[in-house]
Design a protein around this motif. Structure first.
Motif, PDB file in Angstrom:
ATOM      1  N   ASN A   1       0.831  -1.202   0.000  1.00 12.28           N
ATOM      2  CA  ASN A   1       0.000   0.000   0.000  1.00 12.28           C
ATOM      3  C   ASN A   1       0.865   1.251   0.000  1.00 12.28           C
ATOM      4  N   PRO A   2       0.398   2.329  -0.628  1.00 10.41           N
ATOM      5  CA  PRO A   2       1.221   3.536  -0.748  1.00 10.41           C
ATOM      6  C   PRO A   2       1.323   4.297   0.571  1.00 10.41           C
ATOM      7  N   VAL A   3       2.460   4.923   0.771  1.00 10.13           N
ATOM      8  CA  VAL A   3       2.670   5.852   1.878  1.00 10.13           C
ATOM      9  C   VAL A   3       3.324   7.111   1.319  1.00 10.13           C
ATOM     10  N   ARG A   4       3.177   8.208   2.052  1.00  8.64           N
ATOM     11  CA  ARG A   4       3.809   9.466   1.673  1.00  8.64           C
ATOM     12  C   ARG A   4       4.652   9.930   2.850  1.00  8.64           C
ATOM     13  N   VAL A   5       5.795  10.519   2.535  1.00 12.41           N
ATOM     14  CA  VAL A   5       6.776  10.845   3.569  1.00 12.41           C
ATOM     15  C   VAL A   5       7.222  12.292   3.398  1.00 12.41           C
ATOM     16  N   GLY A   6       7.414  12.976   4.512  1.00 13.93           N
ATOM     17  CA  GLY A   6       7.964  14.322   4.513  1.00 13.93           C
ATOM     18  C   GLY A   6       9.027  14.454   5.580  1.00 13.93           C
ATOM     19  N   LEU A   7      10.075  15.200   5.286  1.00 11.89           N
ATOM     20  CA  LEU A   7      11.127  15.460   6.255  1.00 11.89           C
ATOM     21  C   LEU A   7      10.756  16.663   7.112  1.00 11.89           C
ATOM     22  N   SER A   8      11.523  16.879   8.182  1.00  8.98           N
ATOM     23  CA  SER A   8      11.198  17.952   9.119  1.00  8.98           C
ATOM     24  C   SER A   8      11.299  19.332   8.476  1.00  8.98           C
ATOM     25  N   SER A   9      12.069  19.473   7.414  1.00  9.99           N
ATOM     26  CA  SER A   9      12.244  20.769   6.755  1.00  9.99           C
ATOM     27  C   SER A   9      11.265  20.983   5.611  1.00  9.99           C
ATOM     28  N   GLU A  10      10.362  20.046   5.381  1.00  9.38           N
ATOM     29  CA  GLU A  10       9.471  20.105   4.224  1.00  9.38           C
ATOM     30  C   GLU A  10       8.023  20.295   4.646  1.00  9.38           C
ATOM     31  N   GLN A  11       7.247  20.882   3.756  1.00  5.87           N
ATOM     32  CA  GLN A  11       5.816  21.044   3.954  1.00  5.87           C
ATOM     33  C   GLN A  11       5.097  19.874   3.299  1.00  5.87           C
ATOM     34  N   GLY A  12       4.116  19.331   3.992  1.00  6.98           N
ATOM     35  CA  GLY A  12       3.357  18.236   3.422  1.00  6.98           C
ATOM     36  C   GLY A  12       4.168  16.952   3.339  1.00  6.98           C
ATOM     37  N   TYR A  13       3.799  16.126   2.356  1.00 10.31           N
ATOM     38  CA  TYR A  13       4.415  14.815   2.185  1.00 10.31           C
ATOM     39  C   TYR A  13       4.798  14.639   0.715  1.00 10.31           C
ATOM     40  N   PRO A  14       5.914  15.197   0.295  1.00 10.60           N
ATOM     41  CA  PRO A  14       6.240  15.210  -1.134  1.00 10.60           C
ATOM     42  C   PRO A  14       6.814  13.901  -1.675  1.00 10.60           C
ATOM     43  N   HIS A  15       7.176  12.962  -0.818  1.00  7.49           N
ATOM     44  CA  HIS A  15       7.842  11.738  -1.278  1.00  7.49           C
ATOM     45  C   HIS A  15       6.896  10.546  -1.155  1.00  7.49           C
ATOM     46  N   VAL A  16       6.899   9.712  -2.178  1.00  2.26           N
ATOM     47  CA  VAL A  16       5.985   8.571  -2.241  1.00  2.26           C
ATOM     48  C   VAL A  16       6.779   7.279  -2.119  1.00  2.26           C
ATOM     49  N   GLY A  17       6.292   6.388  -1.270  1.00  2.00           N
ATOM     50  CA  GLY A  17       6.895   5.068  -1.115  1.00  2.00           C
ATOM     51  C   GLY A  17       5.809   4.022  -0.979  1.00  2.00           C
ATOM     52  N   VAL A  18       6.200   2.810  -0.631  1.00  2.69           N
ATOM     53  CA  VAL A  18       5.239   1.726  -0.430  1.00  2.69           C
ATOM     54  C   VAL A  18       5.557   1.010   0.873  1.00  2.69           C
ATOM     55  N   LEU A  19       4.514   0.508   1.494  1.00  5.46           N
ATOM     56  CA  LEU A  19       4.669  -0.278   2.716  1.00  5.46           C
ATOM     57  C   LEU A  19       5.133  -1.674   2.331  1.00  5.46           C
ATOM     58  N   ASP A  20       6.257  -2.124   2.917  1.00  4.34           N
ATOM     59  CA  ASP A  20       6.772  -3.435   2.524  1.00  4.34           C
ATOM     60  C   ASP A  20       6.946  -4.382   3.696  1.00  4.34           C
ATOM     61  N   PHE A  21       6.599  -3.952   4.905  1.00  3.82           N
ATOM     62  CA  PHE A  21       6.760  -4.850   6.055  1.00  3.82           C
ATOM     63  C   PHE A  21       5.825  -4.418   7.175  1.00  3.82           C
ATOM     64  N   MET A  22       5.189  -5.415   7.806  1.00  4.68           N
ATOM     65  CA  MET A  22       4.388  -5.198   9.009  1.00  4.68           C
ATOM     66  C   MET A  22       4.791  -6.276  10.001  1.00  4.68           C
ATOM     67  N   ASP A  23       5.076  -5.862  11.223  1.00  2.00           N
ATOM     68  CA  ASP A  23       5.556  -6.811  12.219  1.00  2.00           C
ATOM     69  C   ASP A  23       4.521  -7.898  12.473  1.00  2.00           C
ATOM     70  N   ASN A  24       4.975  -9.002  13.067  1.00  2.00           N
ATOM     71  CA  ASN A  24       4.090 -10.156  13.235  1.00  2.00           C
ATOM     72  C   ASN A  24       3.269 -10.116  14.509  1.00  2.00           C
ATOM     73  N   GLN A  25       3.420  -9.081  15.335  1.00  2.00           N
ATOM     74  CA  GLN A  25       2.609  -8.987  16.538  1.00  2.00           C
ATOM     75  C   GLN A  25       2.577  -7.553  17.048  1.00  2.00           C
ATOM     76  N   VAL A  26       1.530  -7.254  17.801  1.00  2.00           N
ATOM     77  CA  VAL A  26       1.415  -5.968  18.479  1.00  2.00           C
ATOM     78  C   VAL A  26       2.173  -6.052  19.795  1.00  2.00           C
ATOM     79  N   ASP A  27       2.977  -5.056  20.067  1.00  2.00           N
ATOM     80  CA  ASP A  27       3.739  -5.022  21.313  1.00  2.00           C
ATOM     81  C   ASP A  27       2.758  -4.856  22.474  1.00  2.00           C
ATOM     82  N   PRO A  28       2.633  -5.849  23.354  1.00  2.00           N
ATOM     83  CA  PRO A  28       1.653  -5.739  24.453  1.00  2.00           C
ATOM     84  C   PRO A  28       2.013  -4.655  25.458  1.00  2.00           C
TER      85      PRO A  28
END
Length: 390
Positions: A242-269
């Motif tokens: 799924n798509p994600v958008r990323v912005g650095l601390s010096s930038e306005q909004g989220y100008p960079h586009v990436g994709v989600l490639d990993f989700m951990d196997n459990q929620v940290d209790p």
């Protein structure tokens, strides 16, 4: 019942104050027609399809990180790279004193030559013994001894070849090479210092393209995104990129586009969060491992929304409102219900309509609703860019 004279005085004072207030209001109403128009800038309400999303904080991380250590021990003879610069895989970064390992390699080669000579002699003797055995000139026991000696000599050759291979590797390991393409750190061990095998860290390397962004989401957000994915017919974030958008601390909004490639196997209790990772292209070397990043994860399919410049929003106690340009070129107050920020603009959930001209700058010059306005269109900027973006 007779009232006290002070009560009569209080009632008279209240009545007089009321008359004064009404007179002042009437005077102000008469003056509105003569007041100079306020000079303001206006911008239209932007109508655009947007997707619901959630925002997270994360960190840029290298896909590969290496602590460079020597495989053999020795004194550092040269540092062959410029600290803080990019290096290529296989590039020699450090050179160790190789004289001891060169001598060991030469000795192993000499031993291999000797073993091959002995093997050749044993093979020759076995051939002669075979001819003599055919005419029964030697005993069977002596013939078997010659055969065993030939087999032993062949084994000695294999052992000597292995010794040469080990000596060659050790000699090659005196040149410490970069195992990956990446950015090299400072030299932690410099010329003349002793480096221990598999222990001394010479420098660190981090890969640069692509890069990862790690972030953590809470349990409710995780469940909501999975439900939205099922409702929209999309794959869950664990199964789909799924798509994600990323912005650095010096930038306005989220100008960079990436994709989600990993989700951990459990929620940290302990924290009630789950770790996720996105991958970003870094061909322009904009991202450096360790940087803070803002991550926007798209949650649903795009829906139509109205957006305005956040600078236009005013506050009246617990209510939010804006001024719009009325048909008679006067300020019209409209109370609004606001949503989240999108690309630097504020979502308006209710209170405005597409086509309304909102006062963006100069709102401090508007003292009351109905005040005449000298409105000029705002110079094309963020709103126009957002309206025209895909």
């Amino acid at each position: 019942m007779t009232r006290h004279p002070l009560v009569h005085l209080a009632h008279a004072a209240t009545f007089a104050l009321t008359l004064a207030v009404l007179a002042a209001c009437g005077s102000q109403a008469q003056e509105h027609g003569n007041i100079a128009p306020a000079q303001v800038s206006i911008a239209p309400v932007v109508s655009r399809d947007i997707a619901t999303s959630d925002e997270f904080t994360g960190r840029i991380a290298a896909v590969e990180t290496v602590e460079l250590r020597p495989r053999v021990g020795g004194y550092i003879e040269r540092v062959n790279y410029e600290e803080g610069q990019e290096v290529k895989k296989g590039q020699v970064l450090f050179t160790l004193d190789a004289r001891t390992y060169q001598a060991e390699f030469d000795r192993a080669q000499a031993e291999l030559s000797r073993a091959r000579s002995r093997a050749a002699l044993a093979a020759s003797e076995l051939a002669r013994a075979q001819k003599m055995a055919d005419v029964r000139a030697i005993s069977t026991e002596e013939f078997e001894q010659r055969r065993a000696a030939t087999s032993q000599a062949a084994s000695d050759v294999s052992a000597a070849e292995a010794g040469v291979a080990v000596a060659r590797l050790n000699l090659e390991f005196t040149q410490v090479r970069a195992p990956i393409d990446g950015l090299a750190g400072r030299a932690l061990v410099t010329t003349g210092n002793l480096a221990s095998p598999d222990a001394t860290v010479l420098t660190t390397l981090v890969s640069l393209n692509p890069v990862h962004v790690y972030f953590e989401g809470d349990e409710q957000t995780y469940l909501r995104h999975n439900q939205q994915a099922r409702d929209d017919g999309r794959g869950a974030s664990r199964d789909a990129r799924n798509p994600v958008r990323v912005g650095l601390s010096s930038e306005q909004g989220y100008p960079h586009v990436g994709v989600l490639d990993f989700m951990d196997n459990q929620v940290d209790p302990g924290t009630g969060t789950i770790r996720a990772r996105a991958v970003l292209d870094n061909s322009d070397r904009l991202f450096t491992p360790g940087l803070f990043a803002r991550v926007q994860l798209i949650g649903s399919e795009p829906e139509s929304a109205l957006l305005i410049d956040d600078k236009a929003v005013l506050t009246d106690q617990d209510r939010k409102y804006v001024y719009v340009l009325g048909a008679d070129k006067t300020a019209v107050r409209k109370d609004v219900t606001l949503g989240r920020m999108v690309d630097g603009l504020r979502v308006v959930e209710s209170g405005l309509a597409a086509g309304d001209q909102v006062v963006v700058s100069g709102v401090q010059k508007i003292f009351f609703p109905g005040m005449p306005l000298d409105a000029k269109p705002q110079a094309p900027g963020l709103a126009a860019a957002v309206a025209s973006s895909p």
